[in-house]
Design an enzyme around this catalytic site. Structure first.
Site, PDB file in Angstrom:
ATOM      1  CB  CYS A   1      49.223  41.586  48.876  1.00 40.53           C
ATOM      2  SG  CYS A   1      49.906  40.272  49.909  1.00 40.53           S
TER       3      CYS A   1
ATOM      4  CG  MET B   1      48.842  43.361  55.712  1.00 41.76           C
ATOM      5  SD  MET B   1      49.337  41.654  55.464  1.00 41.76           S
ATOM      6  CE  MET B   1      48.712  41.372  53.818  1.00 41.76           C
TER       7      MET B   1
END
Length: 431
Positions: free
Chosen positions: A51, A194
């Site tokens: 990310c 995540m």
């Protein structure tokens, strides 16, 4: 062959650029890595896409040509202008590439200094390339040493403790805003790694967690791994959930926004949405009583995190510096060792040859063969002891190629055995 790393991270790109550069699935990664390996200047390649960063880690014949080729391929993939990408890219060669790799693995280059996810993500990227034969020996050596460095940093510092991931930072921000979290519902979208981290931190912070995902079975399996009750809702209820839940954290691997303006209704209560996915899960949305935080918006907590960890980071960087130097010394030793072994092997061959000749001509008795052999080996070992120490010492002074060539020439050693040893692939294991 040289090491080359090209890095796009939160340091040199905004989230809009990073989401165009992101590789959301293995098919995209595989296709891109194959394009890299097909280039005559690129021998090995690993692709790390998270990310907060895209890292292209390579072993190349020509760093200048390879870097332009890699960025050209990235430009074609992302549809971002080549010149723009080239200007933004952080390009590291050889010593710099290894130092950067060790810093990334040790979470010193992360948005959240000391975050614990990056080394696992790097191992996954390494496994992928290794399984597909996109890396063979030069990169595996570097990657294994980077994991060793990351472990040394974790053991010597406290950087791996506390709020040290994007997920934990998002939850910390939500708790800071809500203050009293008892009975407050928090929606988590996605059932991947995540999301698992996010749920752990939400539960620890006292939120009541609701989980939804396109894969409802995977979501239920994830929910069942926690002792606390987690409500799992059908993905078809997403719009309803978005408009009745005060806190939402989304972390899917969707290649496009899954939350759009038409899904967002006006509400009388405050809502706080955290988009920790790249590419972003939340489209550009405007609505009263709604605050949307992307990865880059968590910078205030990150800055606080960095100031608290500054002293620990100094210690960590000293470890990275030390181990970067050690790595190249180790590489040089790999080139020297076969030459030294070849010297002893050739000496043993001469001993055997002379012993056999002497016995054939009757100069020595066969009963004395073993004792004479041991005596000859003792003489050789003592004679070569100092030269081998000197060779290893000289090889550390950036003269490795000269030393290897000179020794091979003086002792009449073939370079074939040396090269065979150097390029013979080790069996790498990833812990």
């Amino acid at each position: 062959m040289s090491y080359l790393s090209i890095s796009f991270s939160h340091k040199n790109t905004d989230i809009q650029t990073r989401e165009k550069l992101a590789f959301p699935n293995e098919e995209n990664k595989d296709r891109f890595l194959k394009q890299l390996i097909d280039d005559e200047n690129i021998r090995e390649a690993i692709l790390l896409s998270t990310c907060n960063r895209v890292e292209i880690i390579t072993a190349v014949n020509n760093t200048s040509k390879a870097s332009k080729s890699i960025i050209k391929k990235l430009s074609n993939y992302s549809k971002i202008d080549f010149e723009d990408l080239y200007d933004r890219a952080d390009i590291y060669e050889n010593d710099g590439a290894i130092h950067h790799l060790f810093s990334v693995a040790s979470a010193l280059d992360s948005l959240v200094i000391g975050e614990t996810q990056i080394v696992g993500q790097l191992k996954d990227a390494f496994r992928f390339s290794l399984a597909k034969n996109y890396c063979e020996q030069k990169l595996p050596r570097a990657l294994h040493y980077s994991f060793k460095c990351a472990a040394a940093v974790r053991n010597a510092t406290s950087l791996g403790t506390g709020s040290v991931s994007v997920a934990s930072t998002a939850v910390a921000k939500a708790k800071e805003i809500i203050k009293n979290t008892a009975g407050v519902k928090a929606l988590v979208i996605g059932a991947g790694e995540m999301s698992e981290l996010t749920i752990k931190h939400l539960l620890s912070a006292g939120f009541d967690v609701i989980l939804t995902s396109r894969d409802i079975k995977k979501a239920q399996i994830l929910a069942d791994t926690f002792e606390e009750h987690i409500k799992v809702e059908e993905y078809s209820k997403l719009e309803e959930l978005l408009n009745e839940t005060p806190v939402m954290i989304t972390a899917t691997s969707a290649p496009y926004p899954i939350i759009t303006q038409n899904m967002t209704h006006e509400c009388s209560f405050e809502r706080y949405w955290f988009d920790i996915a790249v590419p972003r899960d939340i489209d550009d949305i405007e609505s009263s009583n709604l605050m949307i935080y992307s990865v880059d918006d968590l910078q205030d907590i990150v800055n606080s995190n960095m100031s608290l960890r500054a002293e620990q980071a100094k210690t960590a960087y000293s470890i990275v510096n030390k181990m970067s130097l050690e790595f190249f010394e180790w590489l040089k030793s790999l080139e020297i060792e076969p030459v030294v072994k070849h010297m002893y092997t050739k000496a043993d061959e001469i001993i055997e040859k002379k012993l056999n000749n002497a016995m054939k001509k009757g100069f020595i008795n066969r009963d004395d063969e073993e004792n004479i052999r041991k005596l000859c080996q003792t003489v050789i070992n003592e004679y070569l002891h100092l030269p081998q120490k000197q060779i290893k010492t000289l090889s550390k002074d950036n003269q490795c190629d000269i030393v290897v060539g000179t020794v091979q020439s003086i002792f009449g050693l073939s370079s074939d055995a040396n090269m065979l040893n150097i390029h013979n692939c080790d069996k790498f294991k990833i812990n």
